[in-house]
Design an enzyme around this catalytic site. Structure first.
Site, PDB file in Angstrom:
ATOM      1  N   ASP A 169      -7.161  -5.070   7.886  1.00 28.47           N
ATOM      2  CA  ASP A 169      -7.826  -6.068   7.051  1.00 28.47           C
ATOM      3  C   ASP A 169      -8.550  -7.105   7.893  1.00 28.47           C
ATOM      4  O   ASP A 169      -9.646  -7.550   7.534  1.00 28.47           O
ATOM      5  CB  ASP A 169      -6.804  -6.761   6.134  1.00 28.47           C
TER       6      ASP A 169
ATOM      7  N   GLU B 263      -4.503 -11.869   8.278  1.00 22.38           N
ATOM      8  CA  GLU B 263      -5.333 -10.659   8.251  1.00 22.38           C
ATOM      9  C   GLU B 263      -6.692 -10.911   7.606  1.00 22.38           C
ATOM     10  O   GLU B 263      -7.314  -9.985   7.096  1.00 22.38           O
ATOM     11  CB  GLU B 263      -4.587  -9.501   7.581  1.00 22.38           C
TER      12      GLU B 263
ATOM     13  N   ARG C 170       7.514  -5.218   2.934  1.00 20.95           N
ATOM     14  CA  ARG C 170       6.182  -5.826   2.845  1.00 20.95           C
ATOM     15  C   ARG C 170       5.818  -5.816   1.360  1.00 20.95           C
ATOM     16  O   ARG C 170       5.678  -4.752   0.748  1.00 20.95           O
ATOM     17  CB  ARG C 170       5.164  -5.044   3.677  1.00 20.95           C
TER      18      ARG C 170
ATOM     19  N   HIS D 118       0.816  -1.219   0.000  1.00 21.54           N
ATOM     20  CA  HIS D 118       0.000   0.000   0.000  1.00 21.54           C
ATOM     21  C   HIS D 118       0.847   1.266   0.000  1.00 21.54           C
ATOM     22  O   HIS D 118       0.312   2.359  -0.199  1.00 21.54           O
ATOM     23  CB  HIS D 118      -0.931   0.016   1.213  1.00 21.54           C
TER      24      HIS D 118
HETATM   25  C1  3PY Z   1      -3.478  -4.188   7.891  1.00 24.10           C
HETATM   26  O1  3PY Z   1      -3.687  -3.684   9.012  1.00 24.10           O
HETATM   27  O2  3PY Z   1      -4.322  -4.804   7.243  1.00 24.10           O
HETATM   28  C2  3PY Z   1      -2.170  -4.062   7.298  1.00 24.10           C
HETATM   29  O3  3PY Z   1      -1.907  -4.686   6.298  1.00 24.10           O
HETATM   30  C3  3PY Z   1      -1.198  -3.123   7.917  1.00 24.10           C
HETATM   31  O4  3PY Z   1      -0.491  -2.467   6.951  1.00 24.10           O
HETATM   32 MG    MG Z   2      -3.505  -5.541   5.327  1.00 25.30          MG
END
Ligand code: 3PY
Ligand code: MG
Length: 245
Positions: free
Chosen positions: A170, A144, A68, A44
């Site tokens: 997420d 996530e 990441r 992101h």
């Molecule tokens: C999330 O909180 O989903 C993340 O991927 C943090 O960057």
């Molecule tokens: Mg995320």
């Protein structure tokens, strides 16, 4: 974090700063604070294959710099490690098989399936042996989603997975709850404590994205060991608001 919050840290906790602006000067400012680790966000954040490769090749720091990735493809994992990333954070991992593939992409045969070619990083340097590289690299897989959460214990137990890293934004969406409710929930069977327990049982590190001091502190309270407590954009924005407010 405040000095009191830092003082609450145990020796085993490693606080991280999240880098989203693909600017080497901003990154150097983050590194100068000597966090436990820094993550370049290519999912992101603004980091691209080109910009993260360039910066990783030119950095002189002993602070571990991780990436990441945008997704779980082995090609992206290999390129980040070839450029010199200390570790990778692989998003949206939902099964032990997916976690095993990510771990394998981080290690050379016979341990894994990483292709040899750290060529750019070798200019003027001696290549580490493949077994040294395998031992040094770190693989974090992100839990996530509800599906990932349901398999968290199996994912954490995959050989070669060094950390399960929770993306609470997420995860709260996937669970149909709010971020604050997810962070507040420490009852029997609550999602975040369940991930911490899975990590402890498997002997791997429990990471999570706080994104700011308060949420970071809460994640540490819940037992996470490797917590992102700030982002470059959050820090700049808060300081700008404070300066003119
Ligand atoms: C999330 O909180 O989903 C993340 O991927 C943090 O960057
Ligand atoms: Mg995320």
């Amino acid at each position: 974090m405040t000095s009191q919050q830092s003082a609450d840290q145990t020796a085993d906790q490693r606080l991280a700063v999240w880098s989203t602006l693909d600017d080497p000067r901003v990154l150097r400012l983050l590194l100068a604070a000597r966090p436990g680790w820094v993550v370049l966000d290519a999912q992101h954040g603004a980091w691209t294959d080109r910009s993260l490769t360039d910066v990783l090749l030119s950095l002189e720091t002993d602070v571990p710099v991780w990436v990441r990735l945008a997704d779980d493809r082995a090609s992206g994992i290999g390129r980040a490690l070839d450029a010199g990333a200390a570790g990778v954070v692989v998003p949206l991992v939902e099964s032990p098989e997916q976690a095993a593939a990510a771990a394998a992409a981080c290690r050379y045969p016979p341990r894994g399936r990483r292709s040899f070619g750290p060529m750019h990083g070798l200019v003027g340097r001696t290549a580490p042996s493949t077994s040294e590289a395998d031992a040094a690299v770190r693989c974090a897989v992100m839990v996530e989603t509800a599906a990932g959460l349901a398999r968290a214990a199996d994912i954490a137990a995959v050989p070669g997975v060094d950390m399960v890293f929770v993306g609470p934004n997420d995860l709260s969406l996937s669970l149909g709850t709010t971020l604050d409710a997810l962070l507040a929930d420490d009852g029997e069977g609550a999602p975040l404590p369940a991930v911490v327990a899975a990590c402890r049982a498997a002997g791997v590190r429990a990471g999570a994205f706080g994104g700011g001091a308060e949420r970071g502190r809460r994640l540490l309270e819940l037992g996470f060991t490797d917590v992102v407590v700030a982002t470059d954009t959050g820090l700049i924005s808060a300081a700008a608001v404070a300066a003119v407010g």
